[in-house]
Design a protein around this motif. Structure first.
Motif, mmCIF file in Angstrom:
data_model
loop_
_atom_site.group_PDB
_atom_site.id
_atom_site.type_symbol
_atom_site.label_atom_id
_atom_site.label_comp_id
_atom_site.label_asym_id
_atom_site.label_seq_id
_atom_site.Cartn_x
_atom_site.Cartn_y
_atom_site.Cartn_z
ATOM 1 N N VAL A 173 0.844 -1.188 0.000
ATOM 2 C CA VAL A 173 0.000 0.000 0.000
ATOM 3 C C VAL A 173 0.883 1.242 0.000
ATOM 4 O O VAL A 173 1.690 1.446 0.921
ATOM 5 N N ASN A 174 0.742 2.030 -1.039
ATOM 6 C CA ASN A 174 1.463 3.303 -1.175
ATOM 7 C C ASN A 174 0.589 4.402 -0.573
ATOM 8 O O ASN A 174 -0.483 4.705 -1.088
ATOM 9 N N LEU A 175 1.046 4.979 0.546
ATOM 10 C CA LEU A 175 0.249 5.987 1.237
ATOM 11 C C LEU A 175 0.320 7.372 0.584
ATOM 12 O O LEU A 175 -0.516 8.233 0.896
ATOM 13 N N ARG A 176 1.288 7.611 -0.269
ATOM 14 C CA ARG A 176 1.381 8.920 -0.929
ATOM 15 C C ARG A 176 1.841 8.714 -2.369
ATOM 16 O O ARG A 176 3.012 8.913 -2.711
ATOM 17 N N GLN A 177 0.903 8.306 -3.192
ATOM 18 C CA GLN A 177 1.195 8.103 -4.599
ATOM 19 C C GLN A 177 1.670 9.412 -5.226
ATOM 20 O O GLN A 177 1.062 10.467 -5.028
ATOM 21 N N ARG A 236 -7.775 7.269 -1.289
ATOM 22 C CA ARG A 236 -7.334 7.677 0.033
ATOM 23 C C ARG A 236 -6.880 6.461 0.838
ATOM 24 O O ARG A 236 -7.285 5.337 0.574
ATOM 25 N N ALA A 237 -6.060 6.724 1.864
ATOM 26 C CA ALA A 237 -5.485 5.634 2.657
ATOM 27 C C ALA A 237 -6.561 4.736 3.259
ATOM 28 O O ALA A 237 -6.458 3.503 3.241
ATOM 29 N N GLY A 238 -7.638 5.344 3.804
ATOM 30 C CA GLY A 238 -8.703 4.546 4.414
ATOM 31 C C GLY A 238 -9.351 3.595 3.431
ATOM 32 O O GLY A 238 -9.662 2.450 3.766
ATOM 33 N N GLY A 239 -9.558 4.080 2.203
ATOM 34 C CA GLY A 239 -10.151 3.240 1.165
ATOM 35 C C GLY A 239 -9.218 2.105 0.762
ATOM 36 O O GLY A 239 -9.667 0.977 0.510
ATOM 37 N N LYS A 240 -7.912 2.399 0.711
ATOM 38 C CA LYS A 240 -6.943 1.353 0.364
ATOM 39 C C LYS A 240 -6.919 0.253 1.419
ATOM 40 O O LYS A 240 -6.914 -0.943 1.102
ATOM 41 N N PHE A 241 -6.926 0.664 2.686
ATOM 42 C CA PHE A 241 -6.908 -0.333 3.763
ATOM 43 C C PHE A 241 -8.187 -1.160 3.751
ATOM 44 O O PHE A 241 -8.154 -2.380 3.950
ATOM 45 N N ILE A 244 2.069 -4.697 3.415
ATOM 46 C CA ILE A 244 3.178 -3.788 3.716
ATOM 47 C C ILE A 244 2.727 -2.371 3.371
ATOM 48 O O ILE A 244 2.332 -2.097 2.236
ATOM 49 N N THR A 245 2.765 -1.512 4.372
ATOM 50 C CA THR A 245 2.347 -0.122 4.187
ATOM 51 C C THR A 245 3.592 0.759 4.110
ATOM 52 O O THR A 245 4.472 0.690 4.984
ATOM 53 N N VAL A 246 3.646 1.582 3.047
ATOM 54 C CA VAL A 246 4.814 2.433 2.808
ATOM 55 C C VAL A 246 4.363 3.892 2.788
ATOM 56 O O VAL A 246 3.484 4.270 2.004
ATOM 57 N N GLY A 247 4.943 4.712 3.676
ATOM 58 C CA GLY A 247 4.604 6.125 3.729
ATOM 59 C C GLY A 247 5.828 6.980 4.001
ATOM 60 O O GLY A 247 6.877 6.469 4.435
ATOM 61 N N PRO A 248 5.721 8.278 3.774
ATOM 62 C CA PRO A 248 6.889 9.158 3.940
ATOM 63 C C PRO A 248 7.391 9.213 5.368
ATOM 64 O O PRO A 248 8.604 9.295 5.608
ATOM 65 N N ARG A 249 6.484 9.145 6.356
ATOM 66 C CA ARG A 249 6.913 9.225 7.756
ATOM 67 C C ARG A 249 7.782 8.032 8.123
ATOM 68 O O ARG A 249 8.843 8.165 8.737
ATOM 69 N N GLY A 250 7.362 6.839 7.749
ATOM 70 C CA GLY A 250 8.146 5.653 8.068
ATOM 71 C C GLY A 250 9.471 5.624 7.330
ATOM 72 O O GLY A 250 10.507 5.243 7.908
ATOM 73 N N LEU A 251 9.451 6.040 6.084
ATOM 74 C CA LEU A 251 10.680 5.992 5.294
ATOM 75 C C LEU A 251 11.752 6.934 5.844
ATOM 76 O O LEU A 251 12.948 6.681 5.665
ATOM 77 N N LYS A 252 11.313 8.012 6.516
ATOM 78 C CA LYS A 252 12.312 8.894 7.131
ATOM 79 C C LYS A 252 13.127 8.148 8.180
ATOM 80 O O LYS A 252 14.290 8.474 8.436
#
Length: 445
Positions: free
Chosen positions: A352-356, A387-392, A404-412
């Motif tokens: 899941v890409n949280l920020r396409q 949106r993230a909620g719809g993807k989940f 596997i959820t991938v987002g900018p906050r975690g990648l930092k």
């Protein structure tokens, strides 16, 4: 597979005609579409699971030494008249006349046809034992088809047939099938209990049904709870070992397990009260020994060791391949959707890409996708703008075992989130560790 390029017609609303969980979730998850009463098109997601189930059935049948072939769906009525079943079978059989006014039928089962094949080519006891099987679409004209693929009119079924010289040999084939079926169900994440049953129109004296416990089961079952603790696990089964196969049958059938048709209240009451269970069960397979019921009237004989012609002893063995898909969902779902066991899941993991559109997140998702693909695993990558909620919600609905959820906050922090669909538990780890964890899980499947 990238979700933006896949055909997955997910429904937000529950269709009014769906009465049980498997029917409701298969329609909502875009797995099937009804074409007429009890007849469905299998859409891509449903078709993938169906093929996974079919593959496991093939693998376990051939592990047991059984030989695949394929027989036609349309059969001549003459064969059924030979066995005496054409008029006896009932209105569930779809009878047809072709353009030359010949009586045909859309096969509900294949005992007559396989017997005809056998008698045409097998002449000596030296060619025995022999077990042939196929996986093929069947049709039974149910008076009231319902519950989606659980009780449809058209269905995919594995049916196998053994030919043996003696009753003892045929009963070993019966036990061998029981063992192979138990292994098949376990690989699909199912606990299937063998129960002595009624043979119905197939005929014969020995028969066991395999039932999966589920609230929506059509049969009431009575059983000793200890039977659900038995597992073949990773046992090394020698299918040619008569004693070993007999021992497995006795292990499972020594504990009380009966459908309402064969229930004996007096025997049930002898079980310690804390182990007595009453539940509902879904039939997912059945095995039969019927001796010479078909071989005698149809002339399926071989020359025995004494030089005399003798009718062979036969049995038949069925697994409802398409029905199994519904049974798995009935046994493994929650209020969010399906929970696929790893053995049959349509995709091994969801990404899941949280920020396409974010370059770093897109790159990380692409790297995960390529890593899984290189390992021979198949991810479903949600690269849409939802949106993230719809993807989940969609991932929960279609039920992939891992996400596997991938987002900018975690990648930092150099991490992604790995979530188990079954438990809901999440854990942060590096992308490389997430790939390694998923690869290790599927190494056992």
């Amino acid at each position: 597979m990238r979700l933006s390029r896949y055909f997955l017609p997910v429904l937000k609303e529950t269709p009014a005609e769906a009465q049980i969980a498997s029917h409701r979730l298969m329609l909502r998850a875009g797995m099937i579409k009804q074409q007429s009463a009890g007849i469905y098109s299998w859409l891509p997601l449903g078709f993938k699971v169906l093929k996974n189930i079919e593959r496991i059935v093939h693998e376990e049948q051939q592990r047991a030494g059984h030989i695949p072939l394929l027989m036609p769906t349309l059969q001549s009525a003459d064969l059924w008249r030979e066995s005496g079943r054409y008029d006896a079978y009932g209105p569930e059989m779809l009878r047809i006349r072709d353009r030359h006014d010949r009586d045909m039928l859309f096969g509900p089962t294949n005992e007559e046809m396989i017997t005809d094949i056998f008698r045409s080519y097998v002449k000596s006891y030296k060619d025995l034992p022999l077990t042939l099987y196929h996986i093929q679409w069947k049709f039974r004209d149910e008076v009231r088809p319902r519950f989606g693929v659980m009780r449809g009119r058209e269905f995919l079924m594995k049916d196998g047939y053994n030919f043996d010289l003696t009753k003892e040999d045929a009963l070993h084939a019966y036990n061998r099938h029981l063992v192979s079926y138990l292994r098949t169900y376990e690989r699909m994440g199912l606990q299937a209990i063998p129960m002595r049953a009624d043979s119905g129109p197939i005929g014969g004296d020995d028969t066991h049904e395999f039932l999966v416990l589920a609230d929506t089961g059509e049969s009431e079952v009575f059983y000793d709870s200890a039977v659900t603790d038995i597992s073949l696990g990773k046992r090394d089964i020698d299918y040619d070992d008569v004693a070993q196969c007999q021992a497995v049958l006795e292990e499972f059938t020594s504990l009380y397990a009966r459908t309402d048709e064969t229930h004996d209240e007096a025997v049930f009451n002898q079980i310690p009260e804390e182990r007595r269970r009453v539940a509902r069960g879904i039939e997912v397979g059945q095995i039969f020994y019927f001796g010479t019921k078909y071989s005698e009237p149809m002339g399926a004989t071989v020359q025995g060791p004494d030089g005399k012609q003798t009718p062979v002893h036969m049995g038949s063995h069925g697994i409802g391949v398409s029905r199994l898909l519904g049974a798995i969902i009935e046994a493994s779902h929650d209020d969010k959707g399906i929970i696929w066991p790893e053995g049959v899941t349509p995709f091994h993991v969801g990404i899941v890409n949280l920020r396409q559109g974010d370059a770093e997140v897109d790159a990380a998702c692409d790297a995960l996708y390529k890593s899984f693909t290189a390992l021979g695993l198949e991810p479903l990558y949600d690269d849409t703008d939802e949106r993230a909620g719809g993807k989940f919600a969609s991932m929960d609905l279609i039920g992939l075992p891992w996400r596997i959820t991938v987002g900018p906050r975690g990648l930092k922090n150099g991490v992604v989130e790995l979530t188990s669909r079954r438990t809901g538990e999440s854990e942060e780890m590096t992308p490389e560790d997430a790939v390694a964890r998923i690869a290790a899980i599927y190494a056992d499947h």
